[in-house]
Design an enzyme around this catalytic site. Sequence first.
Site, PDB file in Angstrom:
ATOM      1  N   GLY A 209       0.723  -1.212  -0.093  1.00  0.00           N
ATOM      2  CA  GLY A 209       0.106  -0.038  -0.007  1.00  0.00           C
ATOM      3  C   GLY A 209       0.696   1.287   0.026  1.00  0.00           C
ATOM      4  O   GLY A 209       1.949   1.213  -0.479  1.00  0.00           O
ATOM      5  N   SER A 210       0.263   2.455   0.477  1.00  0.00           N
ATOM      6  CA  SER A 210       0.995   3.522   0.390  1.00  0.00           C
ATOM      7  C   SER A 210       2.317   3.432   1.520  1.00  0.00           C
ATOM      8  O   SER A 210       2.315   2.997   2.628  1.00  0.00           O
ATOM      9  CB  SER A 210       0.188   4.701   0.900  1.00  0.00           C
ATOM     10  OG  SER A 210      -0.305   4.507   2.165  1.00  0.00           O
TER      11      SER A 210
ATOM     12  N   CYS B  46       2.579   0.619  -8.628  1.00  0.00           N
ATOM     13  CA  CYS B  46       3.464   1.257  -7.919  1.00  0.00           C
ATOM     14  C   CYS B  46       5.050   1.205  -8.805  1.00  0.00           C
ATOM     15  O   CYS B  46       5.781   2.067  -8.258  1.00  0.00           O
ATOM     16  CB  CYS B  46       3.709   0.450  -6.693  1.00  0.00           C
ATOM     17  SG  CYS B  46       3.950  -1.487  -6.722  1.00  0.00           S
TER      18      CYS B  46
ATOM     19  N   GLU C 272       5.454  -3.366   0.839  1.00  0.00           N
ATOM     20  CA  GLU C 272       5.988  -3.011  -0.483  1.00  0.00           C
ATOM     21  C   GLU C 272       5.008  -1.757  -0.855  1.00  0.00           C
ATOM     22  O   GLU C 272       3.901  -2.013  -0.465  1.00  0.00           O
ATOM     23  CB  GLU C 272       5.439  -4.264  -1.238  1.00  0.00           C
ATOM     24  CG  GLU C 272       6.074  -3.936  -2.706  1.00  0.00           C
ATOM     25  CD  GLU C 272       5.074  -3.484  -3.817  1.00  0.00           C
ATOM     26  OE1 GLU C 272       5.422  -2.304  -3.912  1.00  0.00           O
ATOM     27  OE2 GLU C 272       4.207  -4.075  -4.040  1.00  0.00           O
TER      28      GLU C 272
ATOM     29  N   VAL D 183       1.152   4.774   5.177  1.00  0.00           N
ATOM     30  CA  VAL D 183       0.312   3.669   5.752  1.00  0.00           C
ATOM     31  C   VAL D 183       1.446   2.800   6.282  1.00  0.00           C
ATOM     32  O   VAL D 183       1.491   2.162   7.485  1.00  0.00           O
ATOM     33  CB  VAL D 183      -0.900   2.945   5.185  1.00  0.00           C
ATOM     34  CG1 VAL D 183      -1.331   1.786   6.005  1.00  0.00           C
ATOM     35  CG2 VAL D 183      -1.783   3.988   5.087  1.00  0.00           C
ATOM     36  N   GLY D 184       2.533   2.462   5.328  1.00  0.00           N
ATOM     37  CA  GLY D 184       3.353   1.407   5.857  1.00  0.00           C
ATOM     38  C   GLY D 184       4.474   1.900   6.694  1.00  0.00           C
ATOM     39  O   GLY D 184       4.756   1.019   7.645  1.00  0.00           O
TER      40      GLY D 184
END
Length: 481
Positions: free
Chosen positions: A226-227, A282, A248, A230-231
């Site tokens: 995800g983003s 991505c 990732e 958030v990661g």
Amino acid sequence: MKNLDHWIGGSVVAPGSAAYFDDLNPVDDSLYARAAAGNADDVNRAVEVAHQAFLQHRDIPATVREGWMAKAAEIMERDATLFQDVLVDEIGSPIAKAGFETRFAVSFLRAATGVPRRIRGETIPSDTPGRFSMSLRQPVGVVAGITPFNVPLIKGIKQSAMALATGNSFVLLPSEAAPRIADLLAAMWREAGVPGGLFNVIYGNGAEIGDVLTGHPKIASITFTGSSRVGKHIAEIAARGLKKYTLELGGKSPLIVCADADLDKAVGAALFSIFMYQGQVCMGASRIYVERPIFEAFAKAFAAASARAKVGDLREPGTMLGPIISERQRERVRRHIDDARTKGAEVLAGAQWSGNSCSATVLSGVTANMTVFAEETFGPVTSLYPFDSLEEAIDLANDTEYGLSAAIFTRDIDKALHFAQRAEAGMVHINAPTLHDEPHVPFGGTKASGFGREGTEADLEIMTEWKWVTIQSATASPGGH
């Protein structure tokens, strides 16, 4: 339309709140399905069930686990049309992308078939006479997986297959935009013979229940796509709980075209690199650096090719671009393009909307004060920049917080290898697009693009843990030395 309930312990389970959320078809925002709106109690129940299932089934032999992988591959290959249809209708995948995603998932399952027999330790020389020393790899317990909307099948298979193949149990929290794919995965694993409780699905808003899942004390490992924002948050939660994790995340991937490159191949690769799945990837090449002697020729050819990129019926094989996933993301794409235009960038192609789809957009003259310069658009938008030397191109490519994928087109192997060594990216491709993945490779990025790597080899690091075991003979020293 289908109503989707949680999948817990091998059974469908209604949400404790009795609430459901709408899953929309991004082509026209029509209602595609309704999914259970999970709450903290639902998450806790799923994790507890997964933990008990792990304790019950942790000693299932490798031959059984490899059988699950092989059977799942057969099921997905048999039901490929169904999986592709859901990818088209739920997340707006053009049929070519849906076909690629399904084939990759089958390939990953076949690669994962060998994983149960590769979970090996080693014998270790000991400093103590009479001591037999060895190491073992053992499953960690319950693995939490959080998947994105753009490649929900690939990521759902990567995460769950590796967790199950290594002897763990798994709890999946899929993107709110792709719950139907998760439902298909649950049915697939059940048919493949996976015991109830080893694979579980909780639907819901990640912003509301994601922390409950990742922070649960019985979650041992986390795998997230995800983003970057958030990661980083998940990394903090994992650190507090001393949990293993792989992230990732986003990217602002560069593609470099040297003056000696095959122009036609470079144009084709650039087109694929940024406009596959309408740029919602991505690894998308949202920055293209072209050596000045060929800049005008490349820009003209690339703009012309981009203008021909088809927007239309997702089931037509020639369609390259479909709808942007949500109104929120459409607004982001519009904002990036409008900001660049307002501040002086030139639109060489695209920037046209047809319903919820944006045409392939090529910008030139982008400067650092424009939002699109540094931020990930996650849409069909890329920018062209000239450069005068390879060292300048490398510096420009590395001048970003991201480091996921990078590519270079050149006939000079010395230039290519120099770039491969210097590029601050987890993956580098020579004379190829920035978009690549294979089941067994260490897939992932550096800097804000991620932490750790995915793949049938790399995932062993978060799916298993080492244990040191010694056996003392009658002649071993009691003190150990």
